[in-house]
Design a protein around this motif. Structure first.
Motif, mmCIF file in Angstrom:
data_model
loop_
_atom_site.group_PDB
_atom_site.id
_atom_site.type_symbol
_atom_site.label_atom_id
_atom_site.label_comp_id
_atom_site.label_asym_id
_atom_site.label_seq_id
_atom_site.Cartn_x
_atom_site.Cartn_y
_atom_site.Cartn_z
ATOM 1 N N GLY A 13 0.831 -0.944 -0.027
ATOM 2 C CA GLY A 13 0.041 -0.059 0.056
ATOM 3 C C GLY A 13 0.854 1.120 -0.056
ATOM 4 O O GLY A 13 2.196 1.129 -0.068
ATOM 5 N N THR A 14 0.054 2.289 0.095
ATOM 6 C CA THR A 14 0.706 3.823 -0.302
ATOM 7 C C THR A 14 0.393 4.658 0.779
ATOM 8 O O THR A 14 -0.945 4.499 1.493
ATOM 9 N N VAL A 15 1.236 5.734 1.240
ATOM 10 C CA VAL A 15 0.647 6.574 2.191
ATOM 11 C C VAL A 15 1.184 8.108 1.626
ATOM 12 O O VAL A 15 2.235 8.156 1.217
ATOM 13 N N VAL A 16 0.163 8.927 1.460
ATOM 14 C CA VAL A 16 0.210 10.055 0.529
ATOM 15 C C VAL A 16 0.081 11.369 1.679
ATOM 16 O O VAL A 16 -1.118 11.399 2.347
ATOM 17 N N ILE A 17 1.177 12.075 1.830
ATOM 18 C CA ILE A 17 1.026 13.287 2.628
ATOM 19 C C ILE A 17 1.071 14.631 1.783
ATOM 20 O O ILE A 17 2.012 14.841 1.240
ATOM 21 N N ASP A 18 0.134 15.251 1.927
ATOM 22 C CA ASP A 18 -0.034 16.420 1.187
ATOM 23 C C ASP A 18 0.529 16.444 -0.318
ATOM 24 O O ASP A 18 1.207 17.123 -0.736
ATOM 25 N N GLY A 19 -0.083 15.363 -0.892
ATOM 26 C CA GLY A 19 0.106 15.158 -2.185
ATOM 27 C C GLY A 19 1.659 14.380 -2.640
ATOM 28 O O GLY A 19 1.743 13.946 -3.808
ATOM 29 N N LYS A 20 2.392 14.112 -1.382
ATOM 30 C CA LYS A 20 3.538 13.248 -1.553
ATOM 31 C C LYS A 20 3.631 11.866 -1.303
ATOM 32 O O LYS A 20 3.183 11.368 0.050
ATOM 33 N N ASP A 21 3.948 10.962 -2.139
ATOM 34 C CA ASP A 21 3.810 9.505 -1.818
ATOM 35 C C ASP A 21 5.204 9.309 -0.967
ATOM 36 O O ASP A 21 6.416 9.311 -1.708
ATOM 37 N N LEU A 22 5.228 8.942 0.335
ATOM 38 C CA LEU A 22 6.297 8.743 1.230
ATOM 39 C C LEU A 22 7.253 7.556 0.637
ATOM 40 O O LEU A 22 8.259 7.488 0.861
ATOM 41 N N GLY A 23 6.606 6.526 0.000
ATOM 42 C CA GLY A 23 7.293 5.514 -0.553
ATOM 43 C C GLY A 23 8.352 5.689 -1.792
ATOM 44 O O GLY A 23 8.988 5.099 -2.013
ATOM 45 N N GLN A 24 7.962 6.862 -2.266
ATOM 46 C CA GLN A 24 8.567 7.264 -3.552
ATOM 47 C C GLN A 24 9.558 8.346 -3.510
ATOM 48 O O GLN A 24 9.960 8.598 -4.720
ATOM 49 N N ILE A 25 9.692 8.937 -2.309
ATOM 50 C CA ILE A 25 10.565 9.989 -2.306
ATOM 51 C C ILE A 25 11.971 9.623 -1.498
ATOM 52 O O ILE A 25 11.978 8.403 -0.936
ATOM 53 N N SER A 26 13.095 10.267 -1.768
ATOM 54 C CA SER A 26 14.320 9.876 -1.146
ATOM 55 C C SER A 26 14.291 10.075 0.295
ATOM 56 O O SER A 26 13.289 10.648 0.903
ATOM 57 N N ASP A 27 15.324 9.478 1.009
ATOM 58 C CA ASP A 27 15.635 9.634 2.520
ATOM 59 C C ASP A 27 15.558 11.157 2.893
ATOM 60 O O ASP A 27 15.173 11.426 3.881
ATOM 61 N N ARG A 28 16.333 11.841 1.972
ATOM 62 C CA ARG A 28 16.373 13.403 2.322
ATOM 63 C C ARG A 28 14.892 13.908 2.335
ATOM 64 O O ARG A 28 14.598 14.726 3.315
ATOM 65 N N GLU A 29 14.281 13.781 1.417
ATOM 66 C CA GLU A 29 12.827 14.131 1.251
ATOM 67 C C GLU A 29 11.877 13.844 1.959
ATOM 68 O O GLU A 29 10.958 14.383 2.793
ATOM 69 N N LEU A 30 12.136 12.487 2.670
ATOM 70 C CA LEU A 30 11.212 12.014 3.528
ATOM 71 C C LEU A 30 11.675 12.527 5.192
ATOM 72 O O LEU A 30 10.779 12.938 5.721
ATOM 73 N N ARG A 31 13.035 13.046 5.224
ATOM 74 C CA ARG A 31 13.243 13.588 6.499
ATOM 75 C C ARG A 31 12.555 15.050 6.719
ATOM 76 O O ARG A 31 12.206 15.418 7.577
ATOM 77 N N LYS A 32 12.774 15.726 5.532
ATOM 78 C CA LYS A 32 12.000 16.942 5.316
ATOM 79 C C LYS A 32 10.401 16.851 5.490
ATOM 80 O O LYS A 32 9.857 17.895 6.255
ATOM 81 N N ALA A 33 9.975 15.888 4.893
ATOM 82 C CA ALA A 33 8.446 15.576 5.152
ATOM 83 C C ALA A 33 8.035 15.383 6.668
ATOM 84 O O ALA A 33 6.939 15.788 6.894
ATOM 85 N N ARG A 34 8.885 14.725 7.040
ATOM 86 C CA ARG A 34 8.687 14.289 8.582
ATOM 87 C C ARG A 34 8.585 15.784 9.394
ATOM 88 O O ARG A 34 7.806 15.601 10.531
ATOM 89 N N MET A 35 9.367 16.832 9.042
ATOM 90 C CA MET A 35 9.330 17.998 9.908
ATOM 91 C C MET A 35 7.896 18.559 9.921
ATOM 92 O O MET A 35 7.373 19.318 10.738
#
Length: 335
Positions: free
Chosen positions: A63-85
């Motif tokens: 499955g997938t988790v999309v936060i504010d239009g971003k699929d967390l499974g499809q972004i880089s680790d750096r982008e994930l850290r930024k999204a978690r903020m």
């Protein structure tokens, strides 16, 4: 407008010595911006695993988790850290830094984000005023009550202006009075800052007090989801009924008598419906239980009535109640 949180067909399986454990199975939930969304279930329902999937502290097996239009499974680790903020979290046991003062605890995420010290302390003092702890900035966590510790944790969580606040059993360690004050604070923060809040709990009272929508989990599966008012009024699944009926003696054992649960709102509570019904049919009934609950800031009442044994009169009474805009559901009561 797309939901700010989209959980799509999420499953999570853990490996253990005894084999695979399916914590979540095919969960799909949409959470709108500005919602106070509750996730409720008994121990082992999968609610804490699900909330950790929202910020990818646990990666879904499927499955997938999309936060504010971003699929967390499809972004880089750096982008994930930024999204978690933008996804803050508070916990049952507060998780404060014990060697830091209150103000330094609130400043901690700002320091990590690279905010200058002066600016960070100004922001922290602003937040401490909002949570009612401006006089405690130099205190240490050991000098605070449980409710005060949770207020510090809330101030710390929203320091970086997150879009989402996850609350994992955040009031479970608190007494009822303190719980109510923390729920009121969360609601105020939701209104003041527009933060979407996800509340994880096993207490229906918490859901009814603060949430506008709810998902009911059972055994890792989604049992029911919808507006809190609708589920309180007419729960459809057995798990939803079990949670809504907490505190009553309703069971799955039928004893051959007619019982109904009625739900009334502020608008329907002005007419003495039960008294008028007894007069209309010239037949007594028994009130088995009665209660008033706060559902999203509005008073809603419920009663369980024992109707007469005669089916014809019982059916007419049910029709009478429904004609007066009351939610009426036959229930099974162990007496």
């Amino acid at each position: 407008m797309k939901p700010i949180i989209q959980i799509k067909n999420v499953s999570k399986t853990f490996e253990s010595k005894s084999g695979q454990v399916k914590a979540l199975q095919d969960i799909s939930i949409d959470i709108e911006k500005g919602d106070i969304f509750g996730m409720i279930g008994m121990s082992g329902a999968g609610k804490s695993t699900l909330v950790r999937c929202i910020n990818f502290l646990e990666r879904p097996t499927e499955g997938t988790v999309v936060i504010d239009g971003k699929d967390l499974g499809q972004i880089s680790d750096r982008e994930l850290r930024k999204a978690r903020m933008e996804i803050a979290m508070i916990f049952q046991h507060f998780n404060l830094l014990m060697q830091r003062t209150v103000i330094d605890n609130v400043c901690f995420p700002l320091e990590i984000a690279g905010v200058k010290k002066k600016q960070a302390r100004e922001r922290a003092r602003e937040l401490l005023q909002i949570v009612g702890l401006e006089s405690k900035e130099k205190a240490y966590p050991t000098q605070l009550s449980g409710g005060q510790k949770q207020r510090v944790a809330i101030a710390r969580a929203i320091a970086n202006n997150p879009k989402i606040l996850l609350c994992d059993e955040a009031t479970s360690a608190l007494d009822p009075e303190t719980t109510n004050s923390i729920l009121k604070l969360l609601k105020d923060i939701n209104i003041r800052f527009g933060i979407t809040i996800v509340v994880i709990t096993h207490e229906m009272k918490v859901i009814q007090e603060i949430c506008n929508k709810v998902a009911i989990l059972n055994g890792g599966e989604l049992a029911e989801t919808g507006y809190v008012k609708d589920i309180f009024t007419e729960p459809k699944t057995e798990e939803a009924k079990r949670l809504v009926y907490q505190g009553t003696s309703i069971t799955s054992s039928m004893k051959g008598k007619r019982f109904v649960r009625i739900v009334y709102s502020e608008q329907s509570s002005f007419e003495p419906v039960i008294g008028n019904m007894i007069l209309s049919f010239n037949t007594p009934i028994n009130i088995m239980s009665a209660d008033t609950r706060n559902i999203g800031g509005k008073a809603m009442g419920e009663m369980v009535l024992q109707l007469p044994q005669e089916d014809e009169i019982a059916e007419k009474m049910i029709t009478y109640l429904r004609a007066r805009k009351l939610a009426v559901e036959e229930v099974e009561l162990n007496v």
